[in-house]
Design a protein around this motif. Structure first.
Motif, mmCIF file in Angstrom:
data_model
loop_
_atom_site.group_PDB
_atom_site.id
_atom_site.type_symbol
_atom_site.label_atom_id
_atom_site.label_comp_id
_atom_site.label_asym_id
_atom_site.label_seq_id
_atom_site.Cartn_x
_atom_site.Cartn_y
_atom_site.Cartn_z
ATOM 1 N N LEU A 310 0.818 -1.114 0.123
ATOM 2 C CA LEU A 310 -0.063 0.073 -0.042
ATOM 3 C C LEU A 310 0.827 1.323 -0.176
ATOM 4 N N TYR A 404 -7.011 -3.486 -5.694
ATOM 5 C CA TYR A 404 -8.121 -2.451 -5.945
ATOM 6 C C TYR A 404 -7.727 -1.203 -6.056
ATOM 7 N N ARG A 405 -6.985 -0.644 -4.789
ATOM 8 C CA ARG A 405 -6.800 0.916 -4.956
ATOM 9 C C ARG A 405 -5.873 1.213 -6.040
ATOM 10 N N ARG A 408 -8.334 1.811 -8.657
ATOM 11 C CA ARG A 408 -9.226 2.941 -8.470
ATOM 12 C C ARG A 408 -8.359 4.128 -9.020
ATOM 13 N N TYR A 409 -7.245 4.165 -8.430
ATOM 14 C CA TYR A 409 -6.143 5.265 -9.066
ATOM 15 C C TYR A 409 -6.086 5.367 -10.356
#
Lengths: 419, 192
Positions: A310, A404-405, A408-409
């Motif tokens: 992350l 997933y992040r 999204r980005y």
């Protein structure tokens, strides 16, 4: 496929952080498997130590206590039992054989056990296997000794050698029975049980070395030489415990009751299999606690991976944007980031497995000689494969979060990101 | 100083003799087995074509009291309990394929079936019961099974028959080895 090679290259580019994650996952996985191995193998080694014995009889204490000191040589007897009681039950019509056991002396931290020749004939371990001789033969004289395999290996003893037995079971004993040396006449084949770490002598031998001892001390004026002791009555007055084999299993509970209700002496007869089960019930709590701790350690390792992934994501937003501009779909970005986590956890699991086998190889001789626990190097069991699968799957699932992040980005970010 | 020494000497001598006396007196020691209400024991042994089952249970689980019956209802309860204990079919169900036949049944009840003591002695009787507070029923069942290899499990019906029973500690012995397991009303099948 291209995505996987891209993931690998991306990881290789960040090899320092990636290898740190690998180390933490590998260590936690090998810890998890190691604890599981120890649990299973200690159970196996306990279960394999005694086989075919219907009852164990000793002084009245607890079932687990009696089993531990009589069969596994762990701890000490609370009390001895009289020879007369032993005689009486060994002549019981339902009893096929008995093996008397007398403990209390030692030789260089190995326990010395007094018994008789029936021991070699009737004692069974593992799947009803009987004891065999690696060298030599059973004892037939008072000052003869038969060594367990491990004893002979560690102390480098051979048949024909003389050994001196120390009084008491301590590691360093200051009192030795040095006036009455024993001759090694046999060495048993390895069994993987406490037998390997035991020195066997006749009950009469134990009696003879204590002939001139009163109240735990050698009396100065009353020295009895080895030859003189042979002339005396060497029938023991007491023994520590005895193993019983019955003619019929049906009689097990009946004989057990007879022993437990014996009026002249408080005796305890236990079913070794049942006492072992009680021991597992007791140990189960500690085992589960240990397993919980190792599972948490694995979880910490995986969360560490999540943190790094992350944290790295922010720095890699430009990289993602470039990939997007080169035609990668948001789904590809998801696959790339998740794939990286998966590669990390799979490689971590593999290294963990290698680490486990490496440490097994290294510690096997030490664990066997110190704790009497033989750790066989075998392929992972079904349960271990299941654990490994679980770690791998959790790695994949955890990898979905940064994936997933990133997804999204990559949908929101343009080429000119202000980081 | 010498007085103290003398005192110690006498005390130790009297302790010594006292303990030997104690030893002599306790040569025939009393036994008090464990006894937990709600818990019963089942001992199972099988070899060849013989199956032996022994059932031990505190009277509390069986009839709900542990004293001689003092009224009609209690003697009736004891009577029907003994009647049930004499029918192994009500206590265990063995797989029919094993073809087990009951060979012998022995039931021991510590409680009499009929209130035999008269009322004048009822005080004495209750005193006695304070000394021997716990009593157990035992049932000894022997079966001959023609197809022993088919005897792979035993369903314990004791929980239905005597609802006061919460846990049964089972010990079983066979050529496969010894095992110990605890059965409860929800988990009442013994795998052999």
């Amino acid at each position: 496929m291209a995505i996987i090679s891209l993931a690998l290259k991306s990881l290789l580019n960040r090899r320092f952080t990636a290898s740190l994650i690998l180390v933490s996952i590998a260590l936690s996985v090998s810890l998890l498997l190691g604890v599981e191995r120890l649990r299973v193998e200690s159970r196996n080694s306990f279960a394999n130590t005694i086989s075919g014995t219907d009852l164990v009889v000793g002084a009245r204490s607890g079932a687990i206590n009696l089993l531990l000191y009589s069969v596994f040589r762990i701890g000490d007897a609370t009390n001895n039992i009289s020879w007369n009681s032993y005689k009486k039950f060994s002549e019981n019509r339902m009893v096929a054989w008995t093996i008397p056991i007398s403990l209390g002396d030692s030789h260089r931290s190995f326990r010395v056990m007094g018994t008789n020749r029936d021991y070699f004939q009737y004692y069974r371990y593992a799947q009803k296997r009987s004891l065999t001789f690696h060298q030599g033969q059973p004892f037939d004289q008072v000052y003869h000794a038969v060594l367990g395999y491990e004893v002979a290996q560690q102390l480098n003893y051979r048949v024909g050698q003389k050994i001196i037995i120390a009084h008491g079971a301590g590691k360093t004993s200051f009192t030795h029975h040095d006036d009455k040396p024993f001759e090694v006449v046999g060495i048993l084949s390895p069994t993987g049980t406490p037998v390997d770490r035991t020195i066997h002598v006749l009950l009469q031998g134990i009696e003879a070395i204590h002939k001139d001892w009163v109240a735990g001390r050698q009396v100065a004026g009353r020295k009895i030489s080895a030859e003189e002791a042979l002339q005396k009555d060497l029938t023991p007055k007491a023994i520590t415990a005895f193993l019983v084999g019955l003619k019929s299993k049906i009689a097990t509970f009946k004989v057990q009751r007879e022993v437990n209700n014996y009026r002249k002496e408080p005796l305890l007869a236990i079913l070794p299999g049942v006492a072992l089960q009680q021991l597992w019930d007791l140990m189960g709590v500690a085992e589960n606690a240990l397993l919980m701790v190792t599972v948490l350690v694995v979880a910490v390792g995986l969360i560490g991976m999540l943190t790094v992934m992350l944290a790295g994501l922010n720095e890699r937003r430009r990289e993602m944007a470039i990939l997007r501009s080169l035609g990668a779909r948001p789904g590809h970005i998801l696959l790339l980031v998740t794939g990286e986590s998966m590669v990390l956890s799979l490689v971590g699991v593999t290294i963990g497995l290698l680490l486990l086998y490496g440490s097994l190889l290294l510690t096997q001789p030490f664990v066997e000689s110190q704790y009497g626990l033989y750790l066989p190097i075998t392929l992972p069991s079904l349960r271990e494969w299941f654990m490994l699968g679980l770690v791998g799957t959790s790695g994949l699932l955890i990898g979905l979060i940064p994936g997933y992040r990133a997804y999204r980005y990559s949908l929101a970010d343009g080429m000119s990101i202000r980081i | 100083m010498s007085r103290i020494k003398q005192g110690i000497f006498f005390i130790s001598i009297s302790l010594l003799t006292g303990s030997t006396q104690l030893y002599a007196a306790e040569h025939e020691h009393e036994e008090h087995g464990a006894h937990v209400h709600g818990e019963a024991q089942l001992l199972i042994a099988l070899e060849g074509s013989t199956l032996e089952i022994e059932f031990l249970s505190p009277a509390m689980n069986i009839v709900g009291f542990e004293h001689q019956s003092t009224n009609e209802a209690q003697s009736h309860a004891i009577e029907s309990a003994i009647e049930a204990l004499k029918q192994p079919g009500l206590l265990f169900s063995l797989p029919p394929a094993a073809k087990c036949d009951s060979v012998s049944i022995e039931v021991e009840s510590p409680l009499k079936e009929h209130g035999e003591q008269d009322h004048e002695h009822s005080n004495e009787a209750s005193l006695d019961l304070e000394e021997v507070t716990h009593v157990d029923f035992t049932g000894h069942y022997s079966f001959h099974c023609a197809e022993m290899s088919k005897l792979d499990s035993i369903v314990i019906e004791i929980f239905n028959q005597f609802p006061g029973t919460e846990v049964i500690g089972v010990q079983s012995v066979s050529n496969q080895g010894q095992q110990k397991i605890e059965l409860t009303p929800d988990h009442s099948t013994l795998e052999l």
